[in-house]
Design an enzyme around this catalytic site. Structure first.
Site, PDB file in Angstrom:
ATOM      1  N   PRO A   1       0.849  -1.202   0.000  1.00 44.44           N
ATOM      2  CA  PRO A   1       0.000   0.000   0.000  1.00 44.44           C
ATOM      3  C   PRO A   1       0.882   1.250   0.000  1.00 44.44           C
ATOM      4  O   PRO A   1       1.645   1.478   0.945  1.00 44.44           O
ATOM      5  CB  PRO A   1      -0.813  -0.118   1.287  1.00 44.44           C
ATOM      6  CG  PRO A   1      -0.215  -1.225   2.073  1.00 44.44           C
ATOM      7  CD  PRO A   1       0.772  -1.963   1.252  1.00 44.44           C
TER       8      PRO A   1
ATOM      9  N   ASP B   1       6.050   2.366   1.847  1.00 45.45           N
ATOM     10  CA  ASP B   1       5.203   1.198   2.062  1.00 45.45           C
ATOM     11  C   ASP B   1       4.534   1.335   3.429  1.00 45.45           C
ATOM     12  O   ASP B   1       5.188   1.203   4.456  1.00 45.45           O
ATOM     13  CB  ASP B   1       6.081  -0.069   2.000  1.00 45.45           C
ATOM     14  CG  ASP B   1       5.265  -1.348   2.096  1.00 45.45           C
ATOM     15  OD1 ASP B   1       4.113  -1.285   2.559  1.00 45.45           O
ATOM     16  OD2 ASP B   1       5.791  -2.408   1.710  1.00 45.45           O
ATOM     17  N   HIS B   2       3.234   1.595   3.403  1.00 43.85           N
ATOM     18  CA  HIS B   2       2.536   1.907   4.653  1.00 43.85           C
ATOM     19  C   HIS B   2       2.299   0.675   5.520  1.00 43.85           C
ATOM     20  O   HIS B   2       1.766   0.768   6.622  1.00 43.85           O
ATOM     21  CB  HIS B   2       1.206   2.603   4.334  1.00 43.85           C
ATOM     22  CG  HIS B   2       0.720   3.503   5.425  1.00 43.85           C
ATOM     23  ND1 HIS B   2       0.786   3.180   6.755  1.00 43.85           N
ATOM     24  CD2 HIS B   2       0.159   4.745   5.392  1.00 43.85           C
ATOM     25  CE1 HIS B   2       0.291   4.150   7.479  1.00 43.85           C
ATOM     26  NE2 HIS B   2      -0.092   5.128   6.678  1.00 43.85           N
ATOM     27  N   ARG B   3       2.713  -0.513   5.041  1.00 41.86           N
ATOM     28  CA  ARG B   3       2.565  -1.677   5.905  1.00 41.86           C
ATOM     29  C   ARG B   3       3.478  -1.556   7.112  1.00 41.86           C
ATOM     30  O   ARG B   3       3.122  -1.961   8.210  1.00 41.86           O
ATOM     31  CB  ARG B   3       2.897  -2.972   5.144  1.00 41.86           C
ATOM     32  CG  ARG B   3       1.813  -3.381   4.168  1.00 41.86           C
ATOM     33  CD  ARG B   3       2.216  -4.580   3.369  1.00 41.86           C
ATOM     34  NE  ARG B   3       3.402  -4.337   2.557  1.00 41.86           N
ATOM     35  CZ  ARG B   3       3.888  -5.215   1.687  1.00 41.86           C
ATOM     36  NH1 ARG B   3       3.317  -6.402   1.527  1.00 41.86           N
ATOM     37  NH2 ARG B   3       4.961  -4.921   0.970  1.00 41.86           N
TER      38      ARG B   3
END
Lengths: 442, 358
Positions: A230, A406-408
Site C-alpha cells: 500500500p 510502504d505503509h505496511r
C-alpha cells in the site's frame, strides 16, 4: 537439388509460439542432419533445434529475437541431393514455385507437425469449411431446424442456457457436442437479436511490441509492487539555494577533481544521512515470515532511463561512503547505465531508490516502490519561483520532493519526518560535507 | 548419499570387481555384445530426441544415462519372461527385440502402442505412473497358476514408489509369492521432484516391510545389473516370490522433451554423474583389458549411425492412420451407435472443401 523448408515445430506439447534466441548458422553454411541450427525459447524451455536436412542454408526466415508461431518456416536448406526421394516432412512449395515431388504411394501430406500447436490459417493443415461464412442470420437459419428425435449431446450448463434463452435444444442441428456458442447463435437466429457491429481498426495502424526483456521486468516489478505494497506519497517544496551554492563550492575542492558534482549528489548524501537517523525507513516487508526486515546497510538505487529502458542501478553499501566516494560511484553508475552496460549484480539488492524526474522537466510525481524496498524519493526539477524569505517575496530555486513509502511498516509520521529531514538537509547542506571535510583533510 | 550400499561389478573407472553374493559368469563376447547394446540404445534415443525437435514426434521420453539399468536387466530375461515397461524402457525393448521404429508410433501419435506385446513378451508402454506394476503382478499370478517356468519383470521409477498402485502390487506379489521382479530405476528425479522429497529411507529397504528382499545395484553398471536381475529372476522362477531391485542411476536428460531440467537442478549434479557414465566404463574396461580394439568401436558406431538413419526414414515415412480407425477397435463386433457416430464423423470430415484431410 531441392529446397527444404523447416517449420517451427511444437517442441513441448501444445505450445503455439517460440522466440528464436540465436541462430548457430548463417546463409551459405553447410549443415548436416541433426546439427544444431538454432536455440529457441518457448513458454516451457529454451531448447536447441537440430536440422532435419543436410545441405546448404539458403535463407533464415526469422530474425533473432523474433517470436513466431508454430508452423512458420524458419529456415530453408538446399539439400544438394539431385532427385533424392522421400523428402522429409513438412513439404511445401519452394519459393520459386517449383513444387517438390512428393514420394509416391503416399497421400500428399499437409504440414505434419505432430502436436496441436498450429494455429489455424498458419499452415495449409486445415481448409475452410464449405459455406463457412455468412451473415449471422444465415448461420442461424442453417443451425436451427425442426425438432428431431436424435440424441442431444450437450453439457448441463449449455442445456440451461438454451432453456433460459427459450431455445429448444433439440432444434439445434449438429453432430457432436452442442456448445454455448451454438446455443447463442440459435437464440439470435430465433429471436432476431442483433449483434452490434463491431468497431474495428486497421491493425496496420497499430504497432505491437513484444513484452520481454527490460519491459517485461519493469511490468512485472511494478505490478507486483503496486498491488502488494500500500503506497502513500507525501511531498515537500524545498528552497535549494544553499544546495546549489554547495555544489559550486564542492566543485573547487581537491577531492572532487574530475568528479561530477550535481544537486543529485547532495540529495543522495541527504537521503543517506536522514536514513541513518530514521533507520526504519530502510526496511522491507517479509510476507512469508511475517516479519519486517530493517537493514543496517544502505544500497541506494537510482532510476535511470537507458537505451535498454528503465533500469535501477544500485550503489551498494552507500552509507559507508564519504561524499567524494559517493560522487565517484554515482558518476560511474550513471555512465555505465547510459551505455547500457550495467551488469545484473549492479541492479540487485537495492534498499532505497531515488528517481530524478527533474531532469525530464517535471516538478513531482508519485513513484511506485521498487519491490522489496520501503521508500522511493522523486526529485523534481529546480524552478525559480517567487518565495517568501523572512516576510519578503524573493525569487528562489525551489525543488519539490515526493516520497512514496510502504505503509505496511512505515506510518505517515515516520515517512513525513524522514522527508522533512531530507528537506532540512537540502535547505542547509553544510553539515553533510563540513564534517566530512574536517575528518578527511584537517 | 555418499556411503552407498550398492552392488557393483564394474567401477566407473572400468575396473572389474567381484561381489561374492552376485557371481557373474560372463564371456568376453557377451560383454562386447552388451557394449553394442548400450551404444545402439543411446544412439536410438538421441535420434528420437532430434526427431521430436524437428516436429516428427509430439513428445519423447529420453533414456539417456539409464542404458545400463535397462540393457542389463533386459538381457537377464530369457524367452517367455514378460516385461511391463513404463514409457522410457527403450533399452529393455531393444533387449527384447522390439523393432526400434515401433517405439516411436505412440510418440508420433499414429497409434496407441504399435507392437503386439506377445511377439516379444514386452507389454505396451504405460503412461499412468506405476499402474503397470499391478498388471505385472496380476500377470505373474496368472502364469503361476499356469505352472509356467517363466518370470515377470515390472519397471517403474522412483516417483512411482509414492503411488498406491506400486504399494498394492508389492502387497499382492508378496502374499501370493508371485514370480515378479520389481525393477525400480531410481534416476533421482520424478520430473522436478528430487528423491529426497519421495522417501526418507533407501527405496530398496521398503521391500522388507512388504516381506520380500530388496537390493540396491549400481544402475550405471551393466554387469552388476545383469547379475542382480538374474538372481532375482531365478528366485521368482523357483517360486520364492518377488524381489525389489533399486537400480541407482541418473536421468541425464530432461524428463521428457517438454521439460527443462535446468529450471530445477544444478548443472554440477549432471557433471558428477557424467563421470559415472554407463557406456564409458565398459569401453574403458574393454580397451584396458585388450578385449576390443578401435575397429570394434568404430564398427559399432557405424552400425549405430545406420540404425539411426533407417529409424529416421522409417518414422518420416510412417503411414498416418485412416481417421475412422479410432472407431474400429472399440468393440470386437459391429455396434450400431458407434457406427452412427463413425458415419457422422466421416460426413463432418467430408464437409470440408478439399478432401485430403486424411
Amino acid at each position: 537439388m531441392a529446397l527444404r523448408d523447416f517449420r517451427l515445430p511444437d517442441v513441448g506439447e501444445g505450445l503455439t509460439e517460440a522466440e528464436i534466441l540465436q541462430w548457430y548458422v548463417s546463409v551459405g553454411d553447410v549443415v548436416t542432419i541433426n546439427q544444431m541450427i538454432c536455440e529457441i525459447e518457448t513458454a516451457k524451455a529454451a531448447v536447441e533445434l537440430p536440422s532435419p536436412y543436410a545441405g546448404t542454408v539458403t535463407a533464415l526466415k526469422v530474425n533473432q529475437g523474433e517470436t513466431v508461431d508454430v508452423g512458420t518456416v524458419i529456415i530453408t536448406i538446399e539439400d544438394g541431393v539431385a532427385g533424392e526421394s522421400a523428402p522429409a516432412v513438412p513439404v511445401v512449395p519452394a519459393e520459386d514455385d517449383r513444387n517438390l515431388e512428393v514420394p509416391t504411394g503416399k497421400p500428399k501430406q499437409a504440414a505434419v507437425l505432430v502436436g496441436y500447436g498450429v494455429k489455424e490459417g498458419q499452415t495449409p493443415a486445415r481448409r475452410a469449411r464449405k459455406a463457412a461464412s455468412g451473415t449471422q442470420e444465415e448461420l442461424g437459419e442453417s443451425i436451427v431446424v425442426e425438432l428431431h428425435d436424435g440424441p442431444v449431446v450437450a453439457k448441463p450448463p449449455v442445456r440451461k442456457l438454451a432453456k433460459d434463452l427459450g431455445v429448444d435444444i433439440r432444434r439445434i442441428r449438429k453432430s457432436g457436442n452442442i456448445t454455448r456458442s451454438d446455443v447463442l447463435d440459435a437464440a439470435m437466429a430465433l429471436h432476431g437479436m442483433e449483434q452490434p457491429p463491431a468497431t474495428t481498426y486497421d491493425p496496420h495502424r497499430e504497432d505491437r511490441i513484444p513484452v520481454k526483456g527490460v519491459l517485461k521486468e519493469m511490468a512485472q516489478a511494478m505490478t507486483t509492487s503496486a498491488f502488494t505494497a500500500p503506497h502513500v506519497s507525501v511531498w515537500l517544496q524545498v528552497d535549494v539555494a544553499k544546495t546549489l551554492k554547495a555544489v559550486k563550492k564542492l566543485k573547487d575542492w581537491e577531492e572532487f577533481e574530475g568528479l561530477r558534482v550535481s544537486p543529485l549528489l547532495i540529495v543522495a548524501a541527504a537521503v543517506l544521512q536522514a536514513t541513518k537517523e530514521f533507520p526504519k525507513i530502510n526496511s522491507s516487508w517479509d510476507e512469508a515470515n511475517h516479519e519486517v526486515i530493517i537493514r543496517r546497510y544502505i544500497n541506494l538505487g537510482f532510476a535511470a532511463a537507458t537505451p535498454r529502458g528503465l533500469l535501477v542501478p544500485v550503489i551498494h553499501e552507500a552509507d559507508g561512503m564519504d561524499i567524494p566516494t559517493l560522487a565517484k560511484e554515482l558518476m560511474s553508475l550513471v555512465d555505465t547505465a547510459r551505455e547500457g552496460r550495467t551488469p545484473p549484480n549492479r541492479m540487485q539488492h537495492g534498499t532505497l531508490t531515488i528517481t530524478n524526474v527533474g531532469v525530464l522537466g517535471i516538478d513531482g510525481g508519485t513513484p511506485i516502490l521498487t519491490p522489496g524496498q520501503g521508500a522511493i524519493l522523486a526529485v523534481g526539477q529546480i524552478r525559480e519561483i517567487p518565495w517568501t524569505v523572512k516576510g519578503k517575496m524573493k525569487v528562489r530555486p525551489i525543488c519539490q520532493l515526493t516520497l512514496s513509502f510502504d505503509h505496511r511498516m512505515i506510518d505517515g509520521e515516520l515517512g513525513s519526518r524522514f522527508l522533512a529531514r531530507i528537506g532540512a538537509l537540502l535547505e542547509d547542506p553544510s553539515e553533510l560535507y563540513e564534517s566530512d571535510n574536517d575528518g578527511d583533510d584537517e | 548419499m555418499s556411503e552407498l550400499q550398492l552392488v557393483q561389478i564394474l567401477s566407473p573407472e572400468g575396473e572389474l570387481l567381484t561381489d561374492p553374493e552376485y557371481p557373474l559368469e560372463i564371456s568376453t563376447e557377451e560383454i562386447r555384445a552388451l557394449y553394442r547394446d548400450l551404444v545402439m540404445v543411446r544412439r536410438f534415443d538421441v535420434e528420437a530426441t532430434a526427431l521430436q525437435r524437428q516436429g516428427e514426434l509430439g513428445l519423447w521420453a529420453q533414456s539417456l544415462g539409464q542404458e545400463a539399468a535397462q540393457v542389463g536387466s533386459g538381457r537377464a530375461l530369457i524367452p517367455g519372461d514378460y516385461a511391463f515397461p513404463t514409457y522410457r524402457e527403450h533399452g529393455v525393448a531393444w533387449a527384447k527385440g522390439v523393432p526400434p521404429e515401433k517405439l516411436l508410433g505412440m510418440y508420433r501419435g499414429i497409434n496407441h502402442g504399435g507392437w503386439n506385446p506377445h511377439d516379444n513378451d514386452f507389454h505396451l508402454y504405460t503412461l499412468v505412473i506405476g499402474s503397470q506394476t499391478l498388471h505385472a503382478t496380476g500377470y505373474a499370478m496368472g502364469i503361476q497358476r499356469d505352472k509356467s517356468n517363466n518370470a515377470v519383470i515390472a519397471y517403474f521409477g522412483d516417483g512411482a514408489t509414492s503411488q498406491g498402485d506400486v504399494n498394492e502390487a508389492f502387497t499382492f506379489a508378496s502374499v501370493y509369492h508371485a514370480p515378479v521382479v520389481f525393477f525400480c530405476q531410481n534416476n533421482q528425479w520424478a520430473i522436478s521432484q528430487p528423491i529426497e522429497s519421495q522417501t526418507k529411507v533407501a527405496l530398496y529397504k521398503r521391500a522388507a516391510g512388504f516381506g520380500f528382499p530388496g537390493v540396491r545395484v549400481d544402475g550405471n553398471d551393466v554387469l552388476a545389473v545383469l547379475a542382480v536381475t538374474r538372481v532375482a529372476l531365478a528366485r521368482a522362477r523357483a517360486g520364492e516370490g518377488p524381489t525389489l531391485i533399486e537400480a541407482f542411476t541418473y536421468r541425464m536428460g530432461a524428463h521428457t522433451t517438454s521439460d527443462d531440467p535446468s529450471r530445477y537442478r544444478l548443472a554440477q549434479e549432471l557433471e558428477e554423474w557424467k563421470l559415472k557414465d554407463p557406456i564409458a566404463r565398459v569401453k574403458s574396461y574393454l580397451t584396458r583389458s585388450g578385449l576390443a580394439n578401435e575397429d570394434f568401436f568404430a564398427d559399432i558406431e557405424k552400425e549405430a549411425e545406420a540404425m539411426a538413419s533407417k529409424l529416421r526414414g522409417d518414422i518420416i515415412d510412417a503411414e498416418d492412420p485412416y481417421v475412422e480407425a479410432i472407431f474400429d477397435h472399440v468393440y470386437a463386433e459391429p455396434h450400431p451407435i458407434l457406427e452412427a457416430e463413425k458415419n457422422a464423423y466421416i460426413n463432418y470430415l467430408e464437409s470440408f472443401a478439399e478432401g485430403d484431410m486424411k
